[in-house]
Design an enzyme around this catalytic site. Structure first.
Site, PDB file in Angstrom:
ATOM      1  CG  ASP A 131      -1.810   1.178   1.335  1.00  0.00           C
ATOM      2  OD1 ASP A 131      -1.570   2.186   0.618  1.00  0.00           O
ATOM      3  OD2 ASP A 131      -2.768   1.116   2.123  1.00  0.00           O
ATOM      4  CE1 TYR A 157      -8.513  10.892  -9.788  1.00  0.00           C
ATOM      5  CE2 TYR A 157      -9.466  12.398 -11.408  1.00  0.00           C
ATOM      6  CZ  TYR A 157      -8.656  11.317 -11.107  1.00  0.00           C
ATOM      7  OH  TYR A 157      -7.977  10.665 -12.114  1.00  0.00           O
TER       8      TYR A 157
HETATM    9  N1  LIG Z   1      -9.116   5.913 -16.552  1.00  0.00           N
HETATM   10  C1  LIG Z   1      -9.245   7.194 -16.740  1.00  0.00           C
HETATM   11  O1  LIG Z   1     -10.196   7.645 -17.424  1.00  0.00           O
HETATM   12  C2  LIG Z   1      -8.237   8.146 -16.177  1.00  0.00           C
HETATM   13  C3  LIG Z   1      -8.296   9.487 -16.602  1.00  0.00           C
HETATM   14  C4  LIG Z   1      -7.367  10.377 -16.085  1.00  0.00           C
HETATM   15  C5  LIG Z   1      -6.417   9.965 -15.184  1.00  0.00           C
HETATM   16  N2  LIG Z   1      -6.390   8.665 -14.758  1.00  0.00           N
HETATM   17  C6  LIG Z   1      -5.350   8.283 -13.790  1.00  0.00           C
HETATM   18  O2  LIG Z   1      -4.589   7.233 -14.327  1.00  0.00           O
HETATM   19  C7  LIG Z   1      -4.062   6.429 -13.249  1.00  0.00           C
HETATM   20  C8  LIG Z   1      -4.389   4.958 -13.527  1.00  0.00           C
HETATM   21  O3  LIG Z   1      -5.796   4.826 -13.547  1.00  0.00           O
HETATM   22  P1  LIG Z   1      -6.573   3.621 -14.228  1.00  0.00           P
HETATM   23  O4  LIG Z   1      -7.699   4.191 -14.980  1.00  0.00           O
HETATM   24  O5  LIG Z   1      -5.635   2.687 -14.873  1.00  0.00           O
HETATM   25  O6  LIG Z   1      -7.262   3.005 -12.925  1.00  0.00           O
HETATM   26  P2  LIG Z   1      -7.076   1.683 -12.072  1.00  0.00           P
HETATM   27  O7  LIG Z   1      -7.021   0.517 -12.981  1.00  0.00           O
HETATM   28  O8  LIG Z   1      -8.098   1.747 -11.011  1.00  0.00           O
HETATM   29  O9  LIG Z   1      -5.622   1.893 -11.484  1.00  0.00           O
HETATM   30  C9  LIG Z   1      -5.322   2.351 -10.242  1.00  0.00           C
HETATM   31  C10 LIG Z   1      -4.290   1.420  -9.682  1.00  0.00           C
HETATM   32  O10 LIG Z   1      -3.750   2.004  -8.506  1.00  0.00           O
HETATM   33  C11 LIG Z   1      -3.598   0.994  -7.537  1.00  0.00           C
HETATM   34  N3  LIG Z   1      -3.674   1.614  -6.219  1.00  0.00           N
HETATM   35  C12 LIG Z   1      -4.675   2.399  -5.751  1.00  0.00           C
HETATM   36  N4  LIG Z   1      -4.426   2.750  -4.479  1.00  0.00           N
HETATM   37  C13 LIG Z   1      -3.234   2.175  -4.147  1.00  0.00           C
HETATM   38  C14 LIG Z   1      -2.457   2.146  -2.980  1.00  0.00           C
HETATM   39  N5  LIG Z   1      -2.833   2.793  -1.855  1.00  0.00           N
HETATM   40  N6  LIG Z   1      -1.298   1.449  -2.983  1.00  0.00           N
HETATM   41  C15 LIG Z   1      -0.894   0.787  -4.091  1.00  0.00           C
HETATM   42  N7  LIG Z   1      -1.594   0.788  -5.241  1.00  0.00           N
HETATM   43  C16 LIG Z   1      -2.757   1.463  -5.259  1.00  0.00           C
HETATM   44  C17 LIG Z   1      -4.741   0.022  -7.800  1.00  0.00           C
HETATM   45  O11 LIG Z   1      -4.421  -1.288  -7.362  1.00  0.00           O
HETATM   46  P3  LIG Z   1      -4.926  -1.906  -5.961  1.00  0.00           P
HETATM   47  O12 LIG Z   1      -6.331  -1.414  -5.754  1.00  0.00           O
HETATM   48  O13 LIG Z   1      -4.802  -3.370  -6.175  1.00  0.00           O
HETATM   49  O14 LIG Z   1      -3.972  -1.386  -4.951  1.00  0.00           O
HETATM   50  C18 LIG Z   1      -4.827   0.052  -9.310  1.00  0.00           C
HETATM   51  O15 LIG Z   1      -3.996  -0.945  -9.886  1.00  0.00           O
HETATM   52  C19 LIG Z   1      -4.713   6.966 -11.974  1.00  0.00           C
HETATM   53  O16 LIG Z   1      -3.797   7.843 -11.325  1.00  0.00           O
HETATM   54  C20 LIG Z   1      -5.912   7.750 -12.481  1.00  0.00           C
HETATM   55  O17 LIG Z   1      -6.279   8.791 -11.600  1.00  0.00           O
HETATM   56  C21 LIG Z   1      -7.278   7.742 -15.253  1.00  0.00           C
END
Ligand SMILES: NC(=O)c1ccc[n+]([C@@H]2O[C@H](COP(=O)([O-])OP(=O)(O)OC[C@H]3O[C@@H](n4cnc5c(N)ncnc54)[C@H](OP(=O)(O)O)[C@@H]3O)[C@@H](O)[C@H]2O)c1
Length: 243
Positions: free
Chosen positions: A51, A144
């Site tokens: 974490d 956020y």
């Molecule tokens: N998808 C979109 O539309 C979008 C748009 C703009 C920006 N983003 C950004 O892109 C990044 C990746 O997002 P994504 O869409 O690929 O979402 P996602 O699949 O939900 O990825 C987030 C990842 O972060 C990990 N995580 C969360 N809290 C954590 C913690 N405390 N310790 C360790 N790992 C942690 C989660 O794994 P665990 O829960 O297993 O720990 C998960 O693998 C994020 O920063 C998000 O804000 C996404």
């Protein structure tokens, strides 16, 4: 390479791209099964269940990467979390969790990695969000996007601070990316599909991003041949932030 949140979505796509180029990658997250899936079939992807908001996590992650590979070329601060709520309904714990995950953890992970990054002339890539680029407001999501604006400002400041040490710092700011994140932050599968469908019509390039669309930019911007760029915030949003 270190990729936080490397078990799913953009982080996993980035790990696979780096691994495909022959790089050695440590994927970090809290869910062992997701990390194992990302690493399956790739000898050069290693996993660490951690974490990143826990005290000392930065040092733990850096030690694991150095133990596995002996060096760190790229740190991708990709893990992130969000919770929708208007100001009147903000929950203190959810607010603190977003700041802890999206701002404080990347800060102390970057701090822990500094010496190793200096040795390789490495790069920090902060994954922010295209929604945090300008003066646009997003009702019901103030916390956020404020964390992502903060992350972009950390990028600019660290870029200047760390340039003398030979470390570059950039942000990749994804637009709407189909990673299933909507369901993880409280939408039903149907609501998330509807949300993506509605947005696709507003995006100049006509579709939402795939995780790999974003991963290409993360791996490309962190390539050592990109050595003259630092401090940039790069939108990867199909042009949405311009509309
Ligand atoms: N998808 C979109 O539309 C979008 C748009 C703009 C920006 N983003 C950004 O892109 C990044 C990746 O997002 P994504 O869409 O690929 O979402 P996602 O699949 O939900 O990825 C987030 C990842 O972060 C990990 N995580 C969360 N809290 C954590 C913690 N405390 N310790 C360790 N790992 C942690 C989660 O794994 P665990 O829960 O297993 O720990 C998960 O693998 C994020 O920063 C998000 O804000 C996404």
């Amino acid at each position: 390479m270190i990729i936080t949140g490397g078990g799913t979505g953009i982080g996993r796509a980035t790990a696979l791209r780096f691994a495909g180029k022959g790089e050695r990658v440590l994927v970090v997250g809290r869910t062992a099964a997701a990390l194992d899936e990302a690493a399956e079939g790739h000898d050069n992807i290693r996993t660490l269940v951690a974490d990143i908001t826990a005290p000392g996590a930065g040092e733990e992650v850096v030690e694991a990467a150095l133990r596995e590979f002996g060096r760190i070329d790229v740190l991708v601060n990709n893990a992130g979390t969000g919770t929708f709520a208007p100001l009147a309904k903000l929950d203190r714990a959810a607010t603190e969790r977003q700041y802890a995950t999206n701002v404080i953890a990347p800060t102390f992970l970057a701090q822990a990695a500094l010496d190793a990054l200096e040795e390789t002339g490495g790069t920090i890539v902060n994954v922010s969000s295209a929604g945090s680029l300008g003066i646009q407001a997003f009702p019901d999501n103030s916390v956020y996007w404020s964390t992502k604006s903060a992350l972009n400002h950390l990028t600019r400041t660290w870029a200047v601070e760390l340039a003398p040490r030979g470390i570059r710092v950039v942000s990749v700011a994804p637009g709407v990316t189909d990673t299933g994140i909507g369901e993880r932050i409280g939408m039903s599968a149907e609501q998330y599909r509807e949300f993506l469908g509605q947005l696709a019509g507003q995006i100049p390039l006509g579709r939402v991003a795939s995780p790999d669309d974003v991963a290409w930019w993360i791996t490309t911007l962190s390539d050592p041949e990109g050595r003259y760029m630092t401090g940039a915030i790069v939108p990867v949003d199909g042009g949405l932030s311009l509309t």
